[in-house]
Design a protein around this motif. Structure first.
Motif, PDB file in Angstrom:
ATOM      1  N   THR A  86       0.843  -1.192   0.000  1.00 52.82           N
ATOM      2  CA  THR A  86       0.000   0.000   0.000  1.00 52.82           C
ATOM      3  C   THR A  86       0.882   1.247   0.000  1.00 52.82           C
ATOM      4  N   MET A  87       0.395   2.291  -0.700  1.00 52.20           N
ATOM      5  CA  MET A  87       1.165   3.522  -0.856  1.00 52.20           C
ATOM      6  C   MET A  87       1.568   4.113   0.483  1.00 52.20           C
ATOM      7  N   SER A  88       0.659   4.084   1.481  1.00 54.22           N
ATOM      8  CA  SER A  88       0.938   4.723   2.769  1.00 54.22           C
ATOM      9  C   SER A  88       2.061   4.030   3.533  1.00 54.22           C
ATOM     10  N   VAL A  89       2.393   2.798   3.156  1.00 54.71           N
ATOM     11  CA  VAL A  89       3.508   2.076   3.767  1.00 54.71           C
ATOM     12  C   VAL A  89       4.746   2.144   2.876  1.00 54.71           C
ATOM     13  N   VAL A  90       4.541   1.891   1.582  1.00 52.44           N
ATOM     14  CA  VAL A  90       5.653   1.803   0.640  1.00 52.44           C
ATOM     15  C   VAL A  90       6.341   3.151   0.437  1.00 52.44           C
ATOM     16  N   ALA A  91       5.570   4.212   0.202  1.00 60.14           N
ATOM     17  CA  ALA A  91       6.154   5.516  -0.131  1.00 60.14           C
ATOM     18  C   ALA A  91       7.061   6.065   0.972  1.00 60.14           C
ATOM     19  N   PRO A  92       6.593   6.148   2.237  1.00 56.32           N
ATOM     20  CA  PRO A  92       7.492   6.669   3.276  1.00 56.32           C
ATOM     21  C   PRO A  92       8.685   5.768   3.549  1.00 56.32           C
ATOM     22  N   THR A  93       8.500   4.450   3.447  1.00 59.69           N
ATOM     23  CA  THR A  93       9.612   3.521   3.673  1.00 59.69           C
ATOM     24  C   THR A  93      10.708   3.742   2.637  1.00 59.69           C
ATOM     25  N   THR A  94      10.297   3.850   1.374  1.00 62.66           N
ATOM     26  CA  THR A  94      11.258   4.073   0.292  1.00 62.66           C
ATOM     27  C   THR A  94      11.927   5.434   0.429  1.00 62.66           C
ATOM     28  N   ALA A  99      16.765   8.721   1.611  1.00 58.29           N
ATOM     29  CA  ALA A  99      17.341   9.928   2.198  1.00 58.29           C
ATOM     30  C   ALA A  99      18.399   9.598   3.249  1.00 58.29           C
ATOM     31  N   THR A 100      18.184   8.524   3.993  1.00 57.86           N
ATOM     32  CA  THR A 100      19.065   8.187   5.112  1.00 57.86           C
ATOM     33  C   THR A 100      20.417   7.652   4.655  1.00 57.86           C
ATOM     34  N   LEU A 101      20.426   6.797   3.646  1.00 57.21           N
ATOM     35  CA  LEU A 101      21.681   6.152   3.225  1.00 57.21           C
ATOM     36  C   LEU A 101      22.774   7.161   2.849  1.00 57.21           C
ATOM     37  N   PRO A 102      22.500   8.183   2.002  1.00 58.85           N
ATOM     38  CA  PRO A 102      23.564   9.141   1.692  1.00 58.85           C
ATOM     39  C   PRO A 102      24.032   9.925   2.918  1.00 58.85           C
ATOM     40  N   VAL A 103      23.093  10.203   3.840  1.00 53.89           N
ATOM     41  CA  VAL A 103      23.475  10.923   5.062  1.00 53.89           C
ATOM     42  C   VAL A 103      24.441  10.072   5.882  1.00 53.89           C
ATOM     43  N   VAL A 104      24.099   8.811   6.073  1.00 53.82           N
ATOM     44  CA  VAL A 104      24.969   7.903   6.836  1.00 53.82           C
ATOM     45  C   VAL A 104      26.318   7.754   6.138  1.00 53.82           C
ATOM     46  N   PHE A 105      26.295   7.598   4.822  1.00 53.50           N
ATOM     47  CA  PHE A 105      27.539   7.454   4.063  1.00 53.50           C
ATOM     48  C   PHE A 105      28.414   8.692   4.239  1.00 53.50           C
ATOM     49  N   GLY A 106      27.811   9.869   4.148  1.00 60.80           N
ATOM     50  CA  GLY A 106      28.574  11.104   4.308  1.00 60.80           C
ATOM     51  C   GLY A 106      29.205  11.213   5.686  1.00 60.80           C
ATOM     52  N   ALA A 124      14.407  17.187   8.120  1.00 61.43           N
ATOM     53  CA  ALA A 124      14.190  16.819   6.725  1.00 61.43           C
ATOM     54  C   ALA A 124      13.730  15.364   6.614  1.00 61.43           C
ATOM     55  N   LEU A 125      14.348  14.470   7.377  1.00 66.69           N
ATOM     56  CA  LEU A 125      13.932  13.063   7.349  1.00 66.69           C
ATOM     57  C   LEU A 125      12.499  12.919   7.856  1.00 66.69           C
ATOM     58  N   ALA A 126      12.162  13.695   8.884  1.00 68.72           N
ATOM     59  CA  ALA A 126      10.783  13.682   9.377  1.00 68.72           C
ATOM     60  C   ALA A 126       9.828  14.216   8.315  1.00 68.72           C
ATOM     61  N   ALA A 127      10.270  15.252   7.601  1.00 68.02           N
ATOM     62  CA  ALA A 127       9.435  15.844   6.549  1.00 68.02           C
ATOM     63  C   ALA A 127       9.160  14.838   5.440  1.00 68.02           C
ATOM     64  N   VAL A 128      10.197  14.103   5.035  1.00 67.73           N
ATOM     65  CA  VAL A 128      10.029  13.100   3.976  1.00 67.73           C
ATOM     66  C   VAL A 128       9.004  12.055   4.408  1.00 67.73           C
ATOM     67  N   MET A 129       9.084  11.626   5.661  1.00 68.94           N
ATOM     68  CA  MET A 129       8.140  10.641   6.178  1.00 68.94           C
ATOM     69  C   MET A 129       6.713  11.191   6.183  1.00 68.94           C
ATOM     70  N   LEU A 130       6.553  12.437   6.632  1.00 68.19           N
ATOM     71  CA  LEU A 130       5.218  13.011   6.777  1.00 68.19           C
ATOM     72  C   LEU A 130       4.548  13.297   5.434  1.00 68.19           C
ATOM     73  N   VAL A 131       5.295  13.883   4.503  1.00 68.32           N
ATOM     74  CA  VAL A 131       4.658  14.247   3.228  1.00 68.32           C
ATOM     75  C   VAL A 131       4.327  13.018   2.395  1.00 68.32           C
ATOM     76  N   SER A 132       4.950  11.880   2.712  1.00 63.88           N
ATOM     77  CA  SER A 132       4.687  10.651   1.950  1.00 63.88           C
ATOM     78  C   SER A 132       3.488   9.874   2.494  1.00 63.88           C
ATOM     79  N   GLN A 133       2.923  10.343   3.581  1.00 60.80           N
ATOM     80  CA  GLN A 133       1.817   9.629   4.208  1.00 60.80           C
ATOM     81  C   GLN A 133       0.501   9.888   3.472  1.00 60.80           C
ATOM     82  N   ASP A 134      -0.350   8.867   3.433  1.00 61.35           N
ATOM     83  CA  ASP A 134      -1.719   9.003   2.923  1.00 61.35           C
ATOM     84  C   ASP A 134      -2.654   8.377   3.957  1.00 61.35           C
ATOM     85  N   ALA A 152      14.120  -0.704  -2.714  1.00 58.39           N
ATOM     86  CA  ALA A 152      13.933   0.400  -3.657  1.00 58.39           C
ATOM     87  C   ALA A 152      14.602   1.667  -3.131  1.00 58.39           C
ATOM     88  N   GLY A 153      14.408   1.939  -1.841  1.00 57.20           N
ATOM     89  CA  GLY A 153      15.049   3.107  -1.239  1.00 57.20           C
ATOM     90  C   GLY A 153      16.561   2.996  -1.277  1.00 57.20           C
TER      91      GLY A 153
END
Length: 277
Positions: A86-94, A99-106, A124-134, A152-153
């Motif tokens: 479902t989009m509400s699970v898949v979108a924020p997870t992805t 977003a997290t992987l490049p931050v951790v790598f850096g 910003a990570l919180a924002a990505v999670m929130l705007v992806s919610q349905d 995918a993420g």
């Protein structure tokens, strides 16, 4: 500050490209949209090569080709996750994974953002999670779809990391490699699956626009990461769902939910904190 501006504009352009791509998939087959938009991006990057020259380096092509495979694989897996979950699970997870992987790598490779910037990254990570919610969609999702969304993420995050690893001073050559490999992969998938890549009538323009905007955003990302840290640039770029939401609101008249409005506010706060750091 230059990196912040470029990364923020990049997020807006990425979000607009996704919006156009979403409109295109309503009119034509998904694989056709992906393949033809990728070809449009390849045409653009080849046209820009003389305008933004860099030294040709075979390593840049190889890193770029790796990035292209990671990005294309991420896209295919994302669509697969949407088909099984479902989009509400898949979108924020992805989105949060990418977003997290490049931050951790850096951070692991020695980047040390200022304290205000670190707070901005968290926002910003919180924002990505929130705007992806349905909130209107079902929250049920199989473990398999969640794992595919995580993969995918990882593909999307790997795209940014691999581009960052390309040698300095090579201009747009990494993107040339990225687009060559992604086009080849998508066409190969179409051949194996015996799917036609012919778009439906009237959809070619919006498909081409999506591809051109996506490549323009890739160019902006390369320019931004040359000016700043990957951990900051990548997280700002990952705010692109906010611009997609706003376009859907004002162009299509779609309603924003309260949680998504909160996400947009977090995104703006994150940009401000990173800008003043």
């Amino acid at each position: 500050m230059t990196a912040v501006i470029l990364a923020t504009v990049c997020a807006v352009v990425y979000g607009t490209a996704d919006f156009c791509g979403g409109l295109a998939t309503r009119r034509s087959r998904v694989l056709s949209v992906v393949a033809l938009s990728q070809v449009a991006g390849l045409v653009l990057i080849l046209a820009l090569l003389p305008l933004l020259p860099g030294l040709f380096d075979q390593r840049a092509l190889w890193w770029g080709m790796g990035a292209g495979v990671a990005g294309a694989a991420g896209l295919v897996l994302f669509y697969r996750a949407l088909a099984t979950g479902t989009m509400s699970v898949v979108a924020p997870t992805t989105a949060v994974t990418s977003a997290t992987l490049p931050v951790v790598f850096g951070l692991v490779t020695g980047e040390r953002p200022a304290p205000q910037a670190l707070i901005g990254i968290v926002l910003a990570l919180a924002a990505v999670m929130l705007v992806s919610q349905d909130p209107t969609a079902s929250r049920r999702g199989s473990l398999g779809s969640v794992l595919i969304a995580l993969a995918a993420g990882a593909g999307f995050g790997g795209f940014f990391i691999l581009l960052d690893l390309s040698p300095d001073g090579t201009g747009l050559w990494p993107l040339v490699g990225a687009r060559i490999s992604s086009v080849s992969l998508v066409v190969l998938l179409a051949v194996v699956a015996r799917r036609s890549l012919r778009p439906t009538a009237g959809s070619l323009r919006i498909i081409a626009l999506a591809g051109l905007l996506d490549m323009a955003a890739n160019v902006l990302f390369l320019l931004a990461k040359q000016e700043g840290m990957l951990s900051l640039v990548a997280v700002l770029v990952s705010l692109y769902p906010a611009s997609t939401l706003l376009l859907a609101r004002y162009v299509l008249g779609e309603r924003l939910h309260t949680i998504q409005v909160a996400g947009v506010a977090c995104a703006l706060s994150a940009v401000a904190l990173i800008a003043v750091a």
